[in-house]
Scaffold this active site. Structure first.
Site, PDB file in Angstrom:
ATOM      1  N   ARG A  19     -10.813  -0.884  15.441  1.00 11.47           N
ATOM      2  CA  ARG A  19     -10.759  -0.101  14.207  1.00 11.47           C
ATOM      3  C   ARG A  19     -11.750  -0.762  13.247  1.00 11.47           C
ATOM      4  O   ARG A  19     -12.937  -0.705  13.483  1.00 11.47           O
ATOM      5  CB  ARG A  19      -9.328  -0.065  13.665  1.00 11.47           C
ATOM      6  CG  ARG A  19      -9.091   0.952  12.581  1.00 11.47           C
ATOM      7  CD  ARG A  19      -7.620   1.017  12.151  1.00 11.47           C
ATOM      8  NE  ARG A  19      -7.137  -0.267  11.601  1.00 11.47           N
ATOM      9  CZ  ARG A  19      -5.929  -0.434  11.089  1.00 11.47           C
ATOM     10  NH1 ARG A  19      -5.060   0.570  11.053  1.00 11.47           N
ATOM     11  NH2 ARG A  19      -5.557  -1.601  10.610  1.00 11.47           N
ATOM     12  N   MET A  28      10.189  23.696   0.589  1.00 11.39           N
ATOM     13  CA  MET A  28       9.455  22.700  -0.192  1.00 11.39           C
ATOM     14  C   MET A  28      10.386  21.914  -1.121  1.00 11.39           C
ATOM     15  O   MET A  28      10.253  20.712  -1.280  1.00 11.39           O
ATOM     16  CB  MET A  28       8.347  23.367  -1.017  1.00 11.39           C
ATOM     17  CG  MET A  28       7.375  22.358  -1.614  1.00 11.39           C
ATOM     18  SD  MET A  28       6.126  23.102  -2.653  1.00 11.39           S
ATOM     19  CE  MET A  28       5.047  23.854  -1.484  1.00 11.39           C
ATOM     20  N   TYR A  87      14.074  30.346   5.479  1.00 13.08           N
ATOM     21  CA  TYR A  87      12.862  31.022   5.975  1.00 13.08           C
ATOM     22  C   TYR A  87      12.903  31.263   7.481  1.00 13.08           C
ATOM     23  O   TYR A  87      13.392  30.434   8.247  1.00 13.08           O
ATOM     24  CB  TYR A  87      11.627  30.154   5.694  1.00 13.08           C
ATOM     25  CG  TYR A  87      11.205  30.109   4.251  1.00 13.08           C
ATOM     26  CD1 TYR A  87      10.883  31.279   3.572  1.00 13.08           C
ATOM     27  CD2 TYR A  87      11.117  28.908   3.578  1.00 13.08           C
ATOM     28  CE1 TYR A  87      10.478  31.227   2.240  1.00 13.08           C
ATOM     29  CE2 TYR A  87      10.720  28.848   2.255  1.00 13.08           C
ATOM     30  CZ  TYR A  87      10.397  30.011   1.595  1.00 13.08           C
ATOM     31  OH  TYR A  87       9.997  29.955   0.290  1.00 13.08           O
ATOM     32  N   LYS A  95       0.843  -1.205   0.000  1.00  8.90           N
ATOM     33  CA  LYS A  95       0.000   0.000   0.000  1.00  8.90           C
ATOM     34  C   LYS A  95       0.878   1.255   0.000  1.00  8.90           C
ATOM     35  O   LYS A  95       2.069   1.179   0.298  1.00  8.90           O
ATOM     36  CB  LYS A  95      -0.929  -0.022   1.228  1.00  8.90           C
ATOM     37  CG  LYS A  95      -0.201  -0.135   2.568  1.00  8.90           C
ATOM     38  CD  LYS A  95      -1.170  -0.464   3.711  1.00  8.90           C
ATOM     39  CE  LYS A  95      -0.409  -0.592   5.028  1.00  8.90           C
ATOM     40  NZ  LYS A  95      -1.259  -1.087   6.122  1.00  8.90           N
TER      41      LYS A  95
HETATM   42  C1  LIG Z   1      -0.457  -2.059   6.766  1.00 13.36           C
HETATM   43  C2  LIG Z   1      -0.990  -3.297   7.260  1.00 13.36           C
HETATM   44  C3  LIG Z   1      -0.161  -4.430   7.437  1.00 13.36           C
HETATM   45  C4  LIG Z   1       1.328  -4.386   7.255  1.00 13.36           C
HETATM   46  O1  LIG Z   1       1.918  -3.947   8.440  1.00 13.36           O
HETATM   47  P1  LIG Z   1       3.498  -3.884   8.660  1.00 13.36           P
HETATM   48  O2  LIG Z   1       3.637  -3.553  10.083  1.00 13.36           O
HETATM   49  O3  LIG Z   1       4.016  -2.844   7.772  1.00 13.36           O
HETATM   50  O4  LIG Z   1       4.030  -5.226   8.332  1.00 13.36           O
HETATM   51  C5  LIG Z   1      -0.757  -5.612   7.814  1.00 13.36           C
HETATM   52  N1  LIG Z   1      -2.071  -5.688   8.044  1.00 13.36           N
HETATM   53  C6  LIG Z   1      -2.898  -4.622   7.932  1.00 13.36           C
HETATM   54  C7  LIG Z   1      -4.330  -4.780   8.203  1.00 13.36           C
HETATM   55  C8  LIG Z   1      -2.383  -3.395   7.547  1.00 13.36           C
HETATM   56  O5  LIG Z   1      -3.184  -2.355   7.432  1.00 13.36           O
END
Ligand SMILES: *Cc1c(COP(=O)(O)O)cnc(C)c1O
Length: 712
Positions: free
Chosen positions: A472, A654, A605, A378
């Site tokens: 969650r 930036m 800045y 992701k």
């Molecule tokens: C992002 C994610 C992972 C991966 O987690 P890492 O700690 O990066 O290995 C696994 N499961 C879920 C549900 C996630 O959202």
């Protein structure tokens, strides 16, 4: 990606193939024995053109391509070569009376598209058409389906070629081929003949066929002998209209090509061009030799072998001279290009894919045997570039991926990623059609969501998320009936069920207790479902820390993100299983300007940095727009230049930042500043992240939008 090797075998066979093609057009053994000549020119030499197609396919065709740039370049290059070749042969065409034929325009079009404006030039348009067909089929359908279609095309071609004698007997077929032959003199063209070889070439490049040299060798010899028998049989019964499409030709080429890949030492780039020139120029040499025979005696045309050798000699000589000339001409342009590697002139991400492979291996070693690695890619593969990471994982054999959004999933499919893709986050149920179209698996985040998705009336694959304490996403582990109901939903195909641990990274007793409780809750639900007769799908719990701290869990998948990239979230390496992981990413930028500032001058800045002494400041061309956290401003972070630490001074902008290099000797404009990586000093992602109270996950995710990604 693995196509960057030095394929000496391929390079050298180009020359052999070119000389075989010369043989096809000169019949070297004809003066001695007709059968021997048939064997040489109509059987042995028939491997030459398919070899060239496969070579092009090998370097060009890939399921993994993020756009059509490579195909465009190939077509353009081939079209230019074709154009030049057409021009070269215009005088000979005039001499032969080509332009005085009937129906000149339709014939010219037909020749340009299929047959070539001089007999041997058919190969070039066939290359263009074959490449385009193979490219789009492989991208759209993957190798198996593309290959099936190519085989069908090839079979159609075969019956208009080596097996025409059979097709001719059947009325409809005869009509069909008569029609085809009005458009193209032969079926040995870009539509029926070339695609299969392009696809095979790409397939060999993308797939790890793990067979030994001996097995390939034996398979080649056997299939070649079969092709030989096939060709001789067809010849004996005079079935052929033209003899270039045998059943066993693609099979035997498949093994021959793999044999050539074993020879990998030096690159012979000059041979590449020389072979091409021999190919284009040899018919000209045939004409010239005819002309020369008036002065040198008839032997050079009358004895076929002598004729062949003289044509070869002249062609090789010409090609060598031309290669040297062209090479000198382009060398100067190339060196300029090399100096200006645009991707590394400002700031960039550097990936070490060997380290990625190493991590995959190391992680798989600690995973339970039956467990599958699900690579979490992701957010652009944690800022590393989803394309580069996912394609290279897929090529290593990783077959399960996880993303956060449907669009990330679709993106992976357009890159050609095969295998399972699980969406970990929310997707609007009205995109069910796309879930199905791209074969993505959706996480069911609660009961209401499952119902909404089911209502779409489109069968989608899904994993049920179970909440065991993180609060969650997920259905609570206590709602056994709800979960059971999901299994009976008509349009939901439950492929998996999983939960997520919320403090798996901690080894504090209370956190361990909490995690173990989460795990127990999950299995409690699984057991209850089993009791009620539910067929349990694939189960998974662990992420990176889950695996390293709870390696005893035997799940079907392990969802690994951060550890794949060779780092952990924090620099604290205290986990139950200790793995020596290798970081995949380095973040680098150039020093673009060096200035001296006097004591009390301020930099950047807000004037937040004031020099306490006369200082030397380097401006580095990277900023928070590239993902460098602004929180690292004012000495909180630093870079490595020439192996030494230079603190960031003033506020990060930036697109730029300033570092103090007063104490580093000999820094010059163009030097590389490392922001994340290993050098003499460890400024790996977890370390840098700690400078601004974060974790490497976040730091890495910030990148990957503006920065070019290069493979080391
Ligand atoms: C992002 C994610 C992972 C991966 O987690 P890492 O700690 O990066 O290995 C696994 N499961 C879920 C549900 C996630 O959202």
């Amino acid at each position: 990606m693995k196509k960057s090797g030095n394929y000496s075998g391929i390079d050298c066979f180009r020359l052999i193939a070119a000389l075989l093609i010369v043989a096809i057009h000169t019949s070297p053994l004809l003066s001695f024995n007709e059968t021997a000549d048939f064997i040489l020119t109509r059987i042995i030499a028939r491997v030459a053109v398919p070899f060239f197609f496969m070579t092009s396919g090998f370097f060009l065709i890939s399921r993994y391509s993020c756009n059509h740039e490579k195909l465009k370049v190939f077509i353009k290059k081939t079209a230019i070569i074709y154009g030049i070749a057409i021009l070269i042969y215009i005088p000979i065409n005039i001499y032969k009376g080509y332009f005085s034929m009937d129906n000149l325009l339709p014939n010219i079009i037909k020749d340009i598209v299929f047959d070539g404006t001089f007999y041997h030039l058919w190969y070039l348009p066939a290359s263009i058409i074959g490449a385009a067909i193979a490219w789009y089929m492989v991208k759209r359908w993957g190798y198996s389906k593309a290959l099936i279609v190519c085989v069908i095309l090839y079979i159609i071609g075969m019956f208009g070629d080596s097996y025409f004698g059979i097709a001719e007997q059947v009325g409809v077929l005869k009509q069909f081929y008569t029609l085809i032959f009005q458009l193209s003199d032969y079926t040995r063209n870009g539509i029926f003949f070339a695609p299969i070889f392009f696809v095979l070439g790409g397939m060999i490049a993308d797939t790890n066929f793990k067979s030994s040299f001996q097995i390939n060798g034996i398979a080649f010899v056997v299939t070649f002998v079969l092709m030989f028998v096939e060709a001789m049989t067809l010849h004996t019964f005079e079935v052929q209209r033209h003899d270039s499409m045998y059943v066993f030709l693609p099979v035997c080429m498949f093994f021959l090509f793999q044999l050539l890949l074993y020879w990998k030492k030096k690159r012979f780039t000059l041979i590449r061009m020389a072979a091409l020139i021999i190919y284009i120029i040899h018919p000209m040499m045939i004409v010239i030799v005819h002309f020369l025979s008036k002065f040198l005696g008839d032997i050079i045309v009358e004895n076929s072998l002598v004729n062949y050798l003289v044509v070869c000699l002249l062609s090789i000589l010409f090609s060598m001279i031309a290669t040297v000339v062209i090479n000198n001409f382009t060398a100067s342009r190339k060196s300029i290009k090399k100096k200006w590697c645009f991707e590394t002139e400002r700031a960039w991400i550097e990936l070490n894919l060997d380290n990625l492979a190493y991590n995959v291996n190391a992680l798989q070693k600690v995973m339970p045997e039956k467990s599958t690695l699900m690579a979490v890619v992701k957010t652009q593969a944690y800022g590393h570039g989803a394309f580069q990471i996912a394609t290279s994982l897929n090529q290593m054999g990783v077959k399960a991926f996880a993303v956060a959004t449907i669009d990330e999933g679709i993106q992976l499919r357009t890159y050609g990623i095969s295998g399972e893709i699980l969406i970990l986050g929310y997707t609007n149920p009205n995109r069910a059609k796309e879930l199905k179209k791209y074969d993505l698996m959706q996480t069911l985040i609660d009961m209401k969501y499952a119902k909404a998705l089911n209502r779409q009336g489109i069968t989608v694959k899904a994993h049920i998320k179970i909440d065991t304490g993180m609060n969650r996403l997920g259905v609570s582990f206590e709602n056994i009936n709800e979960v059971k109901m999901i299994f009976s939903m008509k349009y939901i195909k439950v492929c998996g069920i999983y939960t997520h641990l919320c403090c798996a990274d901690s080894l504090l007793p209370e956190d361990v207790e909490f995690s173990e409780n989460q795990i127990d809750n999950f299995y409690y639900l699984i057991d209850k479902l089993k009791e009620r007769g539910v067929q349990i799908p694939k189960v998974h719990i662990q992420s990176s820390y889950g695996l390293l701290n709870y390696p005893q869990l035997a799940c079907d998948y392990v969802r690994i993100g951060i550890a794949l990239y060779g780092v952990l979230s924090k620099s604290d390496k205290n986990t139950r299983v200790k793995l020596d992981l290798h970081p995949v990413l380095s973040l680098k930028a150039r020093v673009v300007l060096i200035r001296s500032v006097s004591k009390q001058d301020t930099v950047s800045y807000g004037r937040s940095f004031q020099a306490k002494r006369d200082s030397l400041i380097a401006i580095v061309s990277i900023g928070y727009g590239d993902g460098v956290p602004r929180e690292l401003s004012c000495q909180k972070g630093g870079v490595l230049i020439r192996g030494q630490y230079a603190p960031i001074v003033g506020r990060i902008c930036m697109d730029q930042l300033a570092v103090d290099i007063t104490e580093i000797e000999d820094v010059s404009v163009g030097n590389v500043a490392t922001l994340i990586g290993f050098d003499t000093i460890d400024i790996s992602a977890p370390n840098v992240a700690e400078h601004f109270d974060s974790i490497s996950n976040e730091l890495l995710c910030r990148m990957g939008t503006r920065l070019p990604i290069i493979i080391k």
